[in-house]
Design a protein around this motif. Structure first.
Motif, PDB file in Angstrom:
ATOM      1  N   ASP A 112      52.885  15.607  66.875  1.00 18.53           N
ATOM      2  CA  ASP A 112      53.408  15.397  68.225  1.00 18.53           C
ATOM      3  C   ASP A 112      53.679  13.918  68.484  1.00 18.53           C
ATOM      4  O   ASP A 112      54.718  13.553  69.027  1.00 18.53           O
ATOM      5  CB  ASP A 112      52.441  15.941  69.278  1.00 18.53           C
ATOM      6  N   GLU A 113      52.757  13.069  68.072  1.00 22.64           N
ATOM      7  CA  GLU A 113      52.913  11.633  68.280  1.00 22.64           C
ATOM      8  C   GLU A 113      54.087  11.070  67.479  1.00 22.64           C
ATOM      9  O   GLU A 113      54.810  10.196  67.963  1.00 22.64           O
ATOM     10  CB  GLU A 113      51.625  10.896  67.896  1.00 22.64           C
ATOM     11  N   CYS A 114      54.281  11.571  66.263  1.00 21.50           N
ATOM     12  CA  CYS A 114      55.382  11.078  65.426  1.00 21.50           C
ATOM     13  C   CYS A 114      56.736  11.368  66.064  1.00 21.50           C
ATOM     14  O   CYS A 114      57.681  10.598  65.901  1.00 21.50           O
ATOM     15  CB  CYS A 114      55.328  11.693  64.035  1.00 21.50           C
ATOM     16  N   GLY A 115      56.825  12.470  66.788  1.00 24.36           N
ATOM     17  CA  GLY A 115      58.072  12.792  67.467  1.00 24.36           C
ATOM     18  C   GLY A 115      58.425  11.786  68.541  1.00 24.36           C
ATOM     19  O   GLY A 115      59.590  11.579  68.858  1.00 24.36           O
ATOM     20  N   VAL A 116      57.405  11.116  69.091  1.00 21.56           N
ATOM     21  CA  VAL A 116      57.601  10.153  70.176  1.00 21.56           C
ATOM     22  C   VAL A 116      57.517   8.714  69.673  1.00 21.56           C
ATOM     23  O   VAL A 116      58.347   7.874  70.009  1.00 21.56           O
ATOM     24  CB  VAL A 116      56.550  10.377  71.290  1.00 21.56           C
ATOM     25  N   GLU A 117      56.512   8.437  68.848  1.00 23.02           N
ATOM     26  CA  GLU A 117      56.212   7.057  68.454  1.00 23.02           C
ATOM     27  C   GLU A 117      56.791   6.646  67.106  1.00 23.02           C
ATOM     28  O   GLU A 117      56.737   5.483  66.740  1.00 23.02           O
ATOM     29  CB  GLU A 117      54.692   6.850  68.437  1.00 23.02           C
ATOM     30  N   GLY A 118      57.301   7.576  66.336  1.00 30.35           N
ATOM     31  CA  GLY A 118      57.875   7.247  65.035  1.00 30.35           C
ATOM     32  C   GLY A 118      56.916   7.506  63.893  1.00 30.35           C
ATOM     33  O   GLY A 118      55.829   8.059  64.082  1.00 30.35           O
ATOM     34  N   PRO A 119      57.326   7.116  62.689  1.00 35.68           N
ATOM     35  CA  PRO A 119      56.568   7.429  61.472  1.00 35.68           C
ATOM     36  C   PRO A 119      55.143   6.891  61.465  1.00 35.68           C
ATOM     37  O   PRO A 119      54.822   5.913  62.129  1.00 35.68           O
ATOM     38  CB  PRO A 119      57.390   6.764  60.363  1.00 35.68           C
ATOM     39  N   LEU A 120      54.326   7.562  60.661  1.00 34.78           N
ATOM     40  CA  LEU A 120      52.920   7.190  60.495  1.00 34.78           C
ATOM     41  C   LEU A 120      52.646   7.032  59.003  1.00 34.78           C
ATOM     42  O   LEU A 120      52.957   7.926  58.217  1.00 34.78           O
ATOM     43  CB  LEU A 120      52.015   8.300  61.057  1.00 34.78           C
ATOM     44  N   VAL A 121      52.079   5.907  58.620  1.00 36.60           N
ATOM     45  CA  VAL A 121      51.669   5.697  57.234  1.00 36.60           C
ATOM     46  C   VAL A 121      50.264   6.267  57.074  1.00 36.60           C
ATOM     47  O   VAL A 121      49.356   5.925  57.836  1.00 36.60           O
ATOM     48  CB  VAL A 121      51.683   4.197  56.856  1.00 36.60           C
ATOM     49  N   ILE A 122      50.129   7.156  56.106  1.00 36.05           N
ATOM     50  CA  ILE A 122      48.828   7.780  55.836  1.00 36.05           C
ATOM     51  C   ILE A 122      48.215   7.092  54.632  1.00 36.05           C
ATOM     52  O   ILE A 122      48.876   6.947  53.595  1.00 36.05           O
ATOM     53  CB  ILE A 122      48.996   9.284  55.564  1.00 36.05           C
ATOM     54  N   THR A 123      46.970   6.668  54.775  1.00 35.30           N
ATOM     55  CA  THR A 123      46.306   5.962  53.684  1.00 35.30           C
ATOM     56  C   THR A 123      45.221   6.818  53.048  1.00 35.30           C
ATOM     57  O   THR A 123      44.643   7.694  53.687  1.00 35.30           O
ATOM     58  CB  THR A 123      45.673   4.648  54.183  1.00 35.30           C
ATOM     59  N   ARG A 124      45.003   6.541  51.766  1.00 32.44           N
ATOM     60  CA  ARG A 124      43.888   7.161  51.030  1.00 32.44           C
ATOM     61  C   ARG A 124      43.151   6.003  50.366  1.00 32.44           C
ATOM     62  O   ARG A 124      43.752   5.223  49.627  1.00 32.44           O
ATOM     63  CB  ARG A 124      44.414   8.127  49.972  1.00 32.44           C
ATOM     64  N   ASN A 125      41.893   5.883  50.660  1.00 24.08           N
ATOM     65  CA  ASN A 125      41.084   4.768  50.147  1.00 24.08           C
ATOM     66  C   ASN A 125      41.711   3.417  50.493  1.00 24.08           C
ATOM     67  O   ASN A 125      41.711   2.489  49.699  1.00 24.08           O
ATOM     68  CB  ASN A 125      40.889   4.891  48.634  1.00 24.08           C
ATOM     69  N   GLY A 126      42.278   3.340  51.698  1.00 27.52           N
ATOM     70  CA  GLY A 126      42.836   2.080  52.189  1.00 27.52           C
ATOM     71  C   GLY A 126      44.218   1.739  51.657  1.00 27.52           C
ATOM     72  O   GLY A 126      44.780   0.712  52.030  1.00 27.52           O
ATOM     73  N   LYS A 127      44.801   2.586  50.813  1.00 30.99           N
ATOM     74  CA  LYS A 127      46.127   2.311  50.241  1.00 30.99           C
ATOM     75  C   LYS A 127      47.130   3.343  50.752  1.00 30.99           C
ATOM     76  O   LYS A 127      46.789   4.519  50.902  1.00 30.99           O
ATOM     77  CB  LYS A 127      46.067   2.360  48.715  1.00 30.99           C
ATOM     78  N   PRO A 128      48.364   2.917  51.010  1.00 32.57           N
ATOM     79  CA  PRO A 128      49.381   3.865  51.473  1.00 32.57           C
ATOM     80  C   PRO A 128      49.536   5.026  50.483  1.00 32.57           C
ATOM     81  O   PRO A 128      49.641   4.813  49.279  1.00 32.57           O
ATOM     82  CB  PRO A 128      50.655   3.036  51.537  1.00 32.57           C
ATOM     83  N   ALA A 129      49.525   6.255  51.012  1.00 32.02           N
ATOM     84  CA  ALA A 129      49.643   7.442  50.165  1.00 32.02           C
ATOM     85  C   ALA A 129      50.828   8.316  50.567  1.00 32.02           C
ATOM     86  O   ALA A 129      51.385   9.032  49.734  1.00 32.02           O
ATOM     87  CB  ALA A 129      48.364   8.260  50.217  1.00 32.02           C
ATOM     88  N   ALA A 130      51.211   8.269  51.843  1.00 24.83           N
ATOM     89  CA  ALA A 130      52.293   9.124  52.332  1.00 24.83           C
ATOM     90  C   ALA A 130      52.791   8.590  53.668  1.00 24.83           C
ATOM     91  O   ALA A 130      52.151   7.735  54.286  1.00 24.83           O
ATOM     92  CB  ALA A 130      51.809  10.559  52.492  1.00 24.83           C
ATOM     93  N   VAL A 131      53.924   9.131  54.082  1.00 27.20           N
ATOM     94  CA  VAL A 131      54.468   8.809  55.398  1.00 27.20           C
ATOM     95  C   VAL A 131      54.738  10.125  56.112  1.00 27.20           C
ATOM     96  O   VAL A 131      55.352  11.028  55.550  1.00 27.20           O
ATOM     97  CB  VAL A 131      55.771   7.981  55.294  1.00 27.20           C
ATOM     98  N   LEU A 132      54.284  10.228  57.334  1.00 29.69           N
ATOM     99  CA  LEU A 132      54.529  11.402  58.153  1.00 29.69           C
ATOM    100  C   LEU A 132      55.594  11.030  59.172  1.00 29.69           C
ATOM    101  O   LEU A 132      55.468  10.030  59.880  1.00 29.69           O
ATOM    102  CB  LEU A 132      53.241  11.819  58.875  1.00 29.69           C
TER     103      LEU A 132
END
Length: 104
Positions: free
Chosen positions: A18-38
């Motif tokens: 829901d937030e991504c629809g309003v605020e834009g992409p979200l970087v998802i981290t795993r162990n402090g490192k970028p792993a994906a973008v939502l």
């Protein structure tokens, strides 16, 4: 740019969508490192562009096409559309599909 750890995203995925629809992409981290973008695509065309941009097969096709153009093997715009029309006519002839008024 918003960043969130994977564990938090897993626990609150619906809220993040829901937030991504309003605020834009979200970087998802795993162990402090970028792993994906939502992110939420704007429409079907946007989704297709995103998918093609990440497709190794499509990128290879683009690279081969760019190389052909550099080597002078590309088609002019007029020749390109002529080839497209010819291919469409051949396809219609094979399948027996009549030409629509919008194709004229």
């Amino acid at each position: 740019m918003r960043i969130a750890p994977l564990a938090d995203v897993k626990a609150r995925l619906s809220a993040y969508l829901d937030e991504c629809g309003v605020e834009g992409p979200l970087v998802i981290t795993r162990n402090g490192k970028p792993a994906a973008v939502l992110l939420v695509p704007e429409d079907d065309d946007d989704l297709e562009r995103l998918m093609l941009a990440r497709s190794p097969r499509f990128q290879a096709l683009l690279n081969r096409s760019r190389q052909s153009i550099k080597e002078g093997k590309g088609l002019s715009e007029a020749d390109f559309w002529k080839a497209v029309r010819k291919r469409a006519q051949a396809r219609r002839a094979r399948t027996g599909v009549a030409r629509r008024k919008s194709d004229t």
